[in-house]
Design an enzyme around this catalytic site. Structure first.
Site, short mmCIF file in Angstrom:
data_model
loop_
_atom_site.label_atom_id
_atom_site.label_comp_id
_atom_site.label_asym_id
_atom_site.label_seq_id
_atom_site.Cartn_x
_atom_site.Cartn_y
_atom_site.Cartn_z
N SER A 46 0.82 -1.21 0.00
CA SER A 46 0.00 0.00 0.00
C SER A 46 0.85 1.26 0.00
O SER A 46 0.36 2.35 -0.30
CB SER A 46 -0.95 0.00 1.21
OG SER A 46 -0.22 0.04 2.43
N HIS A 47 2.15 1.14 0.35
CA HIS A 47 3.05 2.29 0.32
C HIS A 47 4.29 1.99 -0.51
O HIS A 47 5.37 2.53 -0.28
CB HIS A 47 3.45 2.68 1.75
CG HIS A 47 2.33 3.31 2.51
ND1 HIS A 47 1.35 2.55 3.12
CD2 HIS A 47 2.02 4.60 2.76
CE1 HIS A 47 0.48 3.37 3.72
NE2 HIS A 47 0.86 4.61 3.51
N HIS A 119 1.97 14.53 1.70
CA HIS A 119 2.42 13.31 2.36
C HIS A 119 1.77 12.08 1.75
O HIS A 119 0.58 12.03 1.53
CB HIS A 119 2.09 13.36 3.86
CG HIS A 119 2.99 12.52 4.69
ND1 HIS A 119 2.85 11.16 4.80
CD2 HIS A 119 4.06 12.83 5.46
CE1 HIS A 119 3.79 10.68 5.59
NE2 HIS A 119 4.54 11.67 6.00
N SER A 121 3.88 8.81 2.28
CA SER A 121 4.76 7.70 2.65
C SER A 121 4.39 7.07 3.99
O SER A 121 3.78 7.70 4.85
CB SER A 121 6.21 8.19 2.70
OG SER A 121 6.34 9.32 3.55
N ALA A 122 4.82 5.82 4.16
CA ALA A 122 4.63 5.13 5.44
C ALA A 122 5.52 5.78 6.49
O ALA A 122 6.66 6.19 6.22
CB ALA A 122 5.01 3.65 5.28
N ASP A 177 3.71 0.97 12.90
CA ASP A 177 3.20 2.05 12.06
C ASP A 177 1.77 1.70 11.73
O ASP A 177 1.52 0.74 10.99
CB ASP A 177 4.06 2.16 10.80
CG ASP A 177 3.57 3.23 9.82
OD1 ASP A 177 2.56 3.88 10.10
OD2 ASP A 177 4.23 3.40 8.77
N ALA A 179 -2.39 3.08 10.99
CA ALA A 179 -3.42 4.08 10.83
C ALA A 179 -4.35 4.03 12.04
O ALA A 179 -4.54 2.98 12.64
CB ALA A 179 -4.21 3.83 9.55
N ARG A 185 -6.02 3.75 3.84
CA ARG A 185 -6.84 4.01 2.64
C ARG A 185 -6.26 3.28 1.43
O ARG A 185 -7.00 2.80 0.57
CB ARG A 185 -6.92 5.51 2.37
CG ARG A 185 -7.96 5.86 1.29
CD ARG A 185 -8.24 7.34 1.26
NE ARG A 185 -9.25 7.73 0.28
CZ ARG A 185 -10.56 7.70 0.48
NH1 ARG A 185 -11.04 7.27 1.64
NH2 ARG A 185 -11.41 8.08 -0.45
N GLU A 187 -5.01 0.39 1.37
CA GLU A 187 -5.47 -0.99 1.37
C GLU A 187 -6.86 -1.09 0.73
O GLU A 187 -7.15 -2.03 -0.02
CB GLU A 187 -5.51 -1.55 2.80
CG GLU A 187 -4.14 -1.78 3.41
CD GLU A 187 -3.38 -2.91 2.73
OE1 GLU A 187 -4.03 -3.75 2.06
OE2 GLU A 187 -2.15 -2.95 2.86
N HIS A 228 -14.42 4.31 19.82
CA HIS A 228 -14.10 5.61 20.39
C HIS A 228 -12.62 5.74 20.73
O HIS A 228 -12.08 6.86 20.79
CB HIS A 228 -14.95 5.86 21.64
CG HIS A 228 -14.66 4.92 22.78
ND1 HIS A 228 -15.17 3.64 22.83
CD2 HIS A 228 -13.91 5.08 23.89
CE1 HIS A 228 -14.75 3.05 23.94
NE2 HIS A 228 -13.98 3.90 24.60
N ARG A 308 7.46 -8.95 10.34
CA ARG A 308 7.17 -9.38 8.97
C ARG A 308 7.84 -8.47 7.95
O ARG A 308 8.25 -8.93 6.88
CB ARG A 308 5.66 -9.44 8.73
CG ARG A 308 5.00 -10.65 9.39
CD ARG A 308 3.58 -10.84 8.96
NE ARG A 308 2.72 -9.71 9.34
CZ ARG A 308 1.40 -9.73 9.29
NH1 ARG A 308 0.77 -10.79 8.87
NH2 ARG A 308 0.69 -8.68 9.66
#
Length: 336
Positions: A46-47, A119, A121-122, A177, A179, A185, A187, A228, A308
């Site tokens: 994804s990045h 922006h 990047s991971a 790292d 979200a 997004r 993904e 929440h 991983r």
């Protein structure tokens, strides 16, 4: 699915040539190419190289500078400010990094605020260099308003990632790292590209109803992880890397984009902490206690965050990268 195997250096060259062909200056093309190649190398599709599509599209839409020189300002004893002048964040970060490290060594803690950057990047790429020199790192950034707050149905927050890094000497650092949304997004976009449904809980449609259709979520709103709790962390990122450093919130970034569909514009906050300054002569013994914690996690079968990625890195360095033929061909067309 037909795939193409490409060596890491060839992937970098491809990315660099794409960026230069589209008008990016040598420093920006180099920094971006290294970043997306590293993301692909570490199994973070994804990045990875897929990001080149949005990077170039954002330039073509006039929403990023291809050649702006960052301005680095020594703002206070423990604060560095970097103005990216509307370019991608990477050159500003790399040029400000030595001063951030110097200040962290002197004060024990230091902050870098990157302003007016685009922006993509991971964030693990921003904290890993800190762990490599023995520092603890933290980074966060808002994005565009794509995520609904807990209890809401309309986008307000960004995906608002948070990254943390802990140095481990000659071992791979402890880095997470993530979200604050239930998924990145990217993904969801990759699922949409592949024609696959997304898991339940990732988002809602424009009517506020749960859905597993990635396009419906892209048109509606993403959700935070943990209800929440994730929502509160997302709000924290908005404040940390928005008003605190004099930059945009995710809603303001999306309004600035004005429907162009470019990548997020705003700021990033990075913190660096020096265990040696906090602990003095006792630093080694306390860092060893952290290793006891990590060993305890692994003894129960838990995977350390980042494991991983480092396994994928080793494999990629030996075997190269496998890209889908369609993605490879699409990237190649950007060189023309």
């Amino acid at each position: 699915m037909t795939t193409v195997n490409i060596a890491l250096n060839d992937a970098y060259v491809l990315a660099f040539e794409v960026l230069r062909a589209n008008g990016f200056s040598q420093p920006h093309a180099d920094a971006i190419a290294r970043n997306v190649t590293a993301g692909e190398r570490d199994g973070c599709a994804s990045h990875g190289l897929w990001r080149l599509l949005g990077i170039v599209e954002t330039l073509r839409k006039g929403k990023v500078s291809p050649d702006a020189e960052p301005t680095i300002v020594d703002r206070a004893p423990a604060i560095v400010k970097a103005d990216a002048h509307g370019a991608y964040s990477l050159c500003a970060y790399e040029q400000a990094l030595p001063l951030l490290i110097e200040k962290a060594r002197h004060c024990g803690i230091a902050a870098l605020a990157i302003n007016r950057c685009v922006h993509f990047s991971a964030l693990f790429a921003d904290v890993e260099p800190l762990t490599e020199v023995g520092l603890v790192g933290y980074a966060c950034t808002p994005s565009h308003a794509w995520v609904a707050p807990a209890g809401g149905t309309q986008p307000l927050f960004g995906t608002n990632p948070i990254a943390f890094g802990w140095p481990r000497g000659d071992k791979p650092p402890f880095i997470f790292d993530m979200a604050t949304s239930a998924a990145a997004r990217g993904e969801i976009q990759l699922h949409q590209r592949a024609g696959k449904a997304i898991p339940e809980g990732w988002g809602i449609d424009s009517n506020g109803q749960p859905t597993t259709d990635p396009q419906a979520v892209l048109d509606g709103a993403m959700l935070t992880f943990g209800g929440h709790k994730g929502s509160a962390l997302a709000a924290m990122v908005e404040l940390f890397a928005g008003p605190l450093i004099g930059d945009m919130t995710s809603a303001e970034s999306l309004a600035w984009d004005n429907g162009a569909g470019g990548l997020p514009y705003g700021g990033e906050l990075i913190l660096a902490l020096d265990p040696a300054r906090f602990l003095g002569d006792d630093a080694a013994s306390h860092l060893e206690r952290a290793e006891t914690l990590f060993s305890g996690m692994q003894a129960q079968g838990a995977r350390l965050p980042g494991e991983r990625r480092y396994q994928a890195r080793q494999q990629s360095e030996q075997q190269g990268l496998n890209l889908s033929r369609s993605l490879y061909d699409e990237i190649c067309t950007l060189r023309k």
